[in-house]
Write a protein that holds these residues in place. Structure first.
Motif, PDB file in Angstrom:
ATOM      1  N   UNK A 104       0.835  -1.209   0.000  1.00  0.00           N
ATOM      2  CA  UNK A 104       0.000   0.000   0.000  1.00  0.00           C
ATOM      3  C   UNK A 104       0.864   1.252   0.000  1.00  0.00           C
ATOM      4  N   UNK A 105       1.967   1.219   0.771  1.00  0.00           N
ATOM      5  CA  UNK A 105       2.876   2.361   0.805  1.00  0.00           C
ATOM      6  C   UNK A 105       3.449   2.626  -0.585  1.00  0.00           C
ATOM      7  N   UNK A 106       3.915   1.575  -1.262  1.00  0.00           N
ATOM      8  CA  UNK A 106       4.485   1.753  -2.599  1.00  0.00           C
ATOM      9  C   UNK A 106       3.444   2.296  -3.568  1.00  0.00           C
ATOM     10  N   UNK A 107       2.205   1.817  -3.451  1.00  0.00           N
ATOM     11  CA  UNK A 107       1.152   2.280  -4.350  1.00  0.00           C
ATOM     12  C   UNK A 107       0.844   3.766  -4.113  1.00  0.00           C
ATOM     13  N   UNK A 108       0.839   4.182  -2.863  1.00  0.00           N
ATOM     14  CA  UNK A 108       0.550   5.594  -2.549  1.00  0.00           C
ATOM     15  C   UNK A 108       1.607   6.524  -3.104  1.00  0.00           C
ATOM     16  N   UNK A 109       2.860   6.055  -3.114  1.00  0.00           N
ATOM     17  CA  UNK A 109       3.966   6.957  -3.455  1.00  0.00           C
ATOM     18  C   UNK A 109       4.572   6.657  -4.821  1.00  0.00           C
ATOM     19  N   UNK A 110       3.908   5.841  -5.617  1.00  0.00           N
ATOM     20  CA  UNK A 110       4.412   5.565  -6.955  1.00  0.00           C
ATOM     21  C   UNK A 110       5.674   4.718  -6.965  1.00  0.00           C
ATOM     22  N   UNK A 111       5.892   3.937  -5.914  1.00  0.00           N
ATOM     23  CA  UNK A 111       7.069   3.064  -5.843  1.00  0.00           C
ATOM     24  C   UNK A 111       6.764   1.651  -6.293  1.00  0.00           C
ATOM     25  N   UNK A 112       7.652   0.745  -5.957  1.00  0.00           N
ATOM     26  CA  UNK A 112       7.501  -0.664  -6.353  1.00  0.00           C
ATOM     27  C   UNK A 112       7.745  -1.544  -5.138  1.00  0.00           C
ATOM     28  N   UNK A 113       6.872  -2.503  -4.935  1.00  0.00           N
ATOM     29  CA  UNK A 113       7.067  -3.487  -3.873  1.00  0.00           C
ATOM     30  C   UNK A 113       6.646  -4.856  -4.387  1.00  0.00           C
ATOM     31  N   UNK A 114       7.496  -5.861  -4.177  1.00  0.00           N
ATOM     32  CA  UNK A 114       7.159  -7.246  -4.509  1.00  0.00           C
ATOM     33  C   UNK A 114       7.119  -8.028  -3.212  1.00  0.00           C
ATOM     34  N   UNK A 115       5.921  -8.488  -2.842  1.00  0.00           N
ATOM     35  CA  UNK A 115       5.751  -9.305  -1.647  1.00  0.00           C
ATOM     36  C   UNK A 115       6.373 -10.680  -1.878  1.00  0.00           C
ATOM     37  N   UNK A 116       6.585 -11.471  -0.830  1.00  0.00           N
ATOM     38  CA  UNK A 116       7.134 -12.819  -1.012  1.00  0.00           C
ATOM     39  C   UNK A 116       6.340 -13.599  -2.055  1.00  0.00           C
ATOM     40  N   UNK A 117       7.063 -14.180  -2.999  1.00  0.00           N
ATOM     41  CA  UNK A 117       6.424 -14.900  -4.099  1.00  0.00           C
ATOM     42  C   UNK A 117       7.466 -15.782  -4.764  1.00  0.00           C
ATOM     43  N   UNK A 118       7.048 -16.487  -5.785  1.00  0.00           N
ATOM     44  CA  UNK A 118       7.975 -17.282  -6.583  1.00  0.00           C
ATOM     45  C   UNK A 118       8.584 -16.356  -7.619  1.00  0.00           C
ATOM     46  N   UNK A 119       9.883 -16.211  -7.522  1.00  0.00           N
ATOM     47  CA  UNK A 119      10.583 -15.154  -8.249  1.00  0.00           C
ATOM     48  C   UNK A 119      10.212 -15.119  -9.717  1.00  0.00           C
ATOM     49  N   UNK A 120      10.114 -16.286 -10.328  1.00  0.00           N
ATOM     50  CA  UNK A 120       9.861 -16.335 -11.763  1.00  0.00           C
ATOM     51  C   UNK A 120       8.444 -15.910 -12.132  1.00  0.00           C
ATOM     52  N   UNK A 121       7.542 -15.789 -11.138  1.00  0.00           N
ATOM     53  CA  UNK A 121       6.160 -15.404 -11.415  1.00  0.00           C
ATOM     54  C   UNK A 121       5.903 -13.917 -11.217  1.00  0.00           C
ATOM     55  N   UNK A 122       6.930 -13.163 -10.803  1.00  0.00           N
ATOM     56  CA  UNK A 122       6.754 -11.733 -10.514  1.00  0.00           C
ATOM     57  C   UNK A 122       7.111 -10.907 -11.746  1.00  0.00           C
ATOM     58  N   UNK A 123       6.329  -9.888 -12.011  1.00  0.00           N
ATOM     59  CA  UNK A 123       6.601  -8.950 -13.108  1.00  0.00           C
ATOM     60  C   UNK A 123       7.477  -7.818 -12.580  1.00  0.00           C
ATOM     61  N   UNK A 124       8.725  -7.792 -13.018  1.00  0.00           N
ATOM     62  CA  UNK A 124       9.674  -6.777 -12.566  1.00  0.00           C
ATOM     63  C   UNK A 124       9.845  -5.664 -13.607  1.00  0.00           C
ATOM     64  N   UNK A 125       8.987  -5.596 -14.590  1.00  0.00           N
ATOM     65  CA  UNK A 125       9.188  -4.649 -15.682  1.00  0.00           C
ATOM     66  C   UNK A 125       9.099  -3.196 -15.218  1.00  0.00           C
ATOM     67  N   UNK A 126       8.437  -2.952 -14.088  1.00  0.00           N
ATOM     68  CA  UNK A 126       8.320  -1.573 -13.601  1.00  0.00           C
ATOM     69  C   UNK A 126       9.624  -1.049 -13.022  1.00  0.00           C
ATOM     70  N   UNK A 127      10.587  -1.920 -12.759  1.00  0.00           N
ATOM     71  CA  UNK A 127      11.878  -1.485 -12.218  1.00  0.00           C
ATOM     72  C   UNK A 127      12.727  -0.933 -13.364  1.00  0.00           C
ATOM     73  N   UNK A 128      13.157   0.292 -13.218  1.00  0.00           N
ATOM     74  CA  UNK A 128      13.845   0.978 -14.310  1.00  0.00           C
ATOM     75  C   UNK A 128      15.344   0.679 -14.304  1.00  0.00           C
ATOM     76  N   UNK A 129      15.996   0.811 -15.460  1.00  0.00           N
ATOM     77  CA  UNK A 129      17.457   0.681 -15.501  1.00  0.00           C
ATOM     78  C   UNK A 129      18.118   1.668 -14.550  1.00  0.00           C
ATOM     79  N   UNK A 130      19.097   1.196 -13.817  1.00  0.00           N
ATOM     80  CA  UNK A 130      19.825   2.049 -12.897  1.00  0.00           C
ATOM     81  C   UNK A 130      19.124   2.358 -11.596  1.00  0.00           C
ATOM     82  N   UNK A 131      17.886   1.901 -11.436  1.00  0.00           N
ATOM     83  CA  UNK A 131      17.125   2.208 -10.234  1.00  0.00           C
ATOM     84  C   UNK A 131      17.682   1.446  -9.033  1.00  0.00           C
ATOM     85  N   UNK A 132      17.754   2.105  -7.882  1.00  0.00           N
ATOM     86  CA  UNK A 132      18.142   1.444  -6.637  1.00  0.00           C
ATOM     87  C   UNK A 132      16.976   0.602  -6.134  1.00  0.00           C
TER      88      UNK A 132
END
Length: 646
Positions: A201-229
């Motif tokens: 919810x925090x990430x959604x409010x502030x336009x960030x990204x959060x991936x909860x515990x999951x199976x790594x290969x099933x998560x969409x990481x496309x929102x993470x930008x090049x060079x992003x911390x």
């Protein structure tokens, strides 16, 4: 009255279900040879299921070598059913290549290349493993004749009819009548816990990204930008997969350097990861050395007779005070046997004298420590299991630079010890812990452990074993070092703490042992979701809970009632209903149950726990089926059962 043909429904068709089916086929002549109707409900390809499916990134690997993988119950397995030998993964691959193994699909070129180059020491891709598992399932189904029907859909509900049988409702609208139901669900998803949900919810409010515990290969990481911390919590196997997907998966590649090192060539699309965890270091590398000393022998201290002696003296057993000292002593015995017999130049005492004196000493005694000091002059070779478990405990770091130095130094030392011919004692330790892990569920009745110890077994003990024995291939640790040198992977240290700052909209992370923190708008929890029946996203688990046919395991500890989240099963793998009664015709097996659990496939020749469990469950199913077969047919549901492949 005509004989009833018992109907058995497996919910889940992954490798664990395939293993139980193989044991049903093997035990039928001895227990019940009559006709059976077997249904397997699996939305993915049977055999591999979801976790081991072919449709994964081709760079994802197993953390076991091909020689250490089999699905067959060999002669080492102490079970009532017959051994049925068959090829492990390495032998299967060789047989496919030379044509002696048939019944395989027309593989794409990259899999033929992998088959042709595979050796016993290769860490195979999960794509290749999927084909072995699917072949094993097809082979097993064929051995059961026309009994098996596969339903490529999801089970959504289980109910018990007034006249006895169960109904299993499928997502495609069909209903299966089931005299016996076996839930073999494998790893399932759960709704995030309160902390993870808050971070999302925090990430959604502030336009960030959060991936909860999951199976790594099933998560969409496309929102993470090049060079992003990106802050990453967790440095286990899920973290290793994450590195593959966010680095090589985005076009980067590794190359060997002229001095035998490894360099990472970035594509420019990678983020920069800041990783930490409770320990602050990755799992130990798998081991490439071979034993040089005496061959491993049967367990000497952590034995059935030793545990029975404890049970005679104590109503309940405490894992830490009663069992762990025996396990630690067993691990030390294997470790020092290899060190003293395989590397005598490192010893100050003969093995026979050491073993004789060691046998009478407690692991945590001063006399045992003095004996080790006399026998092994080099203190750096002394086995310290607490330090092995928490290598950075007690250290203080002046800042992030010291953290980087400590973690990279730890990784380099781990590779020197475990990916080298010079330290086979690490393999002896690996084998001793593996043997104990496989024996624990056989010799220790779970119901005789106090509640706190059951938590310890499912929590700390499993985590410690995984950290030491179930780590990644050594080249993955070399890749971590290369990524660090490339500036794409930084380390945060042990005791990772993550907070969310509403004022800045950023996540903040750091280690209390350094005091340094970093901020980032992206946060990944790189671990599997915790098991939870009550929070499960699996419709069958939700149905079992809703209908009272299954319940979460609850433990009464000194701190109150604690839920493990696991589906409660009896020692015979029967589901325990909401009233606390084991149910004769409902069974559960796998990592999401309260059974000891030990994977779905194993090393050949190790009396592997999953194969023992599979055999016992198969014989229980057949025994129930034999009793049902002599009764008149149950009244059928007005809606017909599904037939054929749906």
């Amino acid at each position: 009255m005509p004989a009833n043909i018992p109907a058995v429904v497996f919910i889940g068709g992954g490798p664990r279900a395939a293993g139980v089916l193989e044991r049903i086929a093997a035990n039928r002549p001895d227990v019940f040879a009559g006709p059976l109707e077997i249904h397997v409900v699996e939305p993915y390809v049977p055999g591999s299921g979801r976790i081991w499916r072919y449709d994964q990134h081709p760079g994802l690997l197993l953390n076991s070598t091909a020689a250490d993988i089999t699905m067959f119950t060999d002669a080492s397995v102490a079970c009532d059913g017959p051994a049925v030998p068959g090829p492990g993964l390495a032998e299967w691959a060789a047989g496919v290549v030379d044509g002696s193994i048939t019944g395989v699909p027309d593989f794409p070129r990259q899999l033929w290349d992998q088959l042709g180059s595979l050796t016993g020491t290769t860490f195979p891709t999960r794509q290749l493993q999927s084909q072995y598992l699917e072949w094993f399932f097809r082979r097993t189904a064929k051995s059961l004749g026309r009994s098996v029907t596969v339903h490529r859909t999801t089970a959504v509900d289980i109910t018990t009819l007034p006249h006895g049988p169960h109904e299993v409702r499928l997502a495609n609208g069909h209903i299966l009548r089931a005299d016996i139901v076996v839930t073999a669900l494998g790893h399932t998803d759960s709704r995030p816990d309160a902390a993870s949900a808050g971070w999302s919810r925090f990430a959604a409010r502030h336009g960030g990204f959060h991936a909860a515990p999951s199976y790594t290969t099933d998560v969409d990481y496309s929102a993470i930008a090049p060079g992003q911390d990106v802050i990453v919590a967790g440095m286990g196997l899920a973290f290793v997969d994450l590195l593959v997907l966010l680095m090589e998966g985005r076009g980067g590649r590794f190359e060997e350097t002229s001095d035998g090192g490894l360099r990472y060539l970035p594509s420019g699309r990678e983020p920069r990861l800041w990783a930490g965890s409770r320990r602050g270091v990755p799992y130990h590398s798998k081991i490439s050395s071979a034993l040089r000393g005496q061959a491993p022998a049967p367990l000497k201290f952590f034995t059935a007779s030793a545990v029975e002696a404890l049970l005679q003296r104590h109503d309940e057993l405490d894992f830490r005070s009663r069992l762990w000292p025996l396990i630690a002593k067993e691990a030390g015995y294997g470790y020092y046997r290899e060190l003293l017999t395989g590397s005598p130049e490192r010893s100050g005492m003969g093995w026979e004298e050491f073993a004789s004196r060691y046998s009478g000493l407690d692991w945590y005694s001063t006399a045992r420590a003095d004996l080790v000091a006399a026998a092994v002059p080099d203190a750096s070779l002394h086995l310290d299991l607490e330090r092995l478990d928490r290598p950075l405990d007690g250290r203080r770091f002046a800042g992030l630079e010291e953290v980087q130095s400590a973690v990279t130094g730890y990784i380099e030392e781990d590779l020197a010890l475990r990916d080298s011919r010079d330290h086979p004692e690490t393999l002896a330790l690996f084998l001793a812990l593996l043997h104990v892990y496989m024996e624990l569920g056989r010799v220790v009745p779970a119901e005789r452990l106090n509640a706190g110890s059951q938590q310890t077994v499912h929590g700390w003990w499993h985590g410690f074993f995984s950290f030491v024995d179930s780590g990644p291939p050594p080249h993955r640790l070399r890749q971590m070092l290369a990524l660090h040198r490339a500036g794409l992977l930084q380390f945060l240290g042990p005791g990772l703490e993550v907070t969310a700052d509403e004022a800045t909209g950023m996540f903040r992370a750091g280690s209390p042992q350094s005091g340094a923190t970093i901020t980032a708008s992206a946060f990944i929890e790189a671990r599997l979701p915790s098991t939870s029946v009550t929070r499960s996203l699996n419709p069958v688990l939700a149905s079992l809970h809703r209908n009272g046919l299954g319940t979460e395991q609850q433990l009464l500890t000194a701190d109150g009632i604690h839920s493990t989240g696991k589906l409660l099963v009896s020692s015979r793998h029967q589901l325990v209903d909401a009233g606390g009664t084991p149910q004769a015709t409902l069974f559960g097996i796998g990592p999401g149950t309260s059974g000891w659990g030990a994977g779905a496939f194993a090393r050949p020749g190790t009396n592997a726990a999953p194969f023992r469990e599979n055999d016992a469950l198969a014989r229980a199913i057949l025994t129930v089926a034999r009793g049902l077969a002599t009764k008149p047919p149950a009244t059928m549901s007005p809606e017909p059962a599904a037939v054929g492949k749906n």
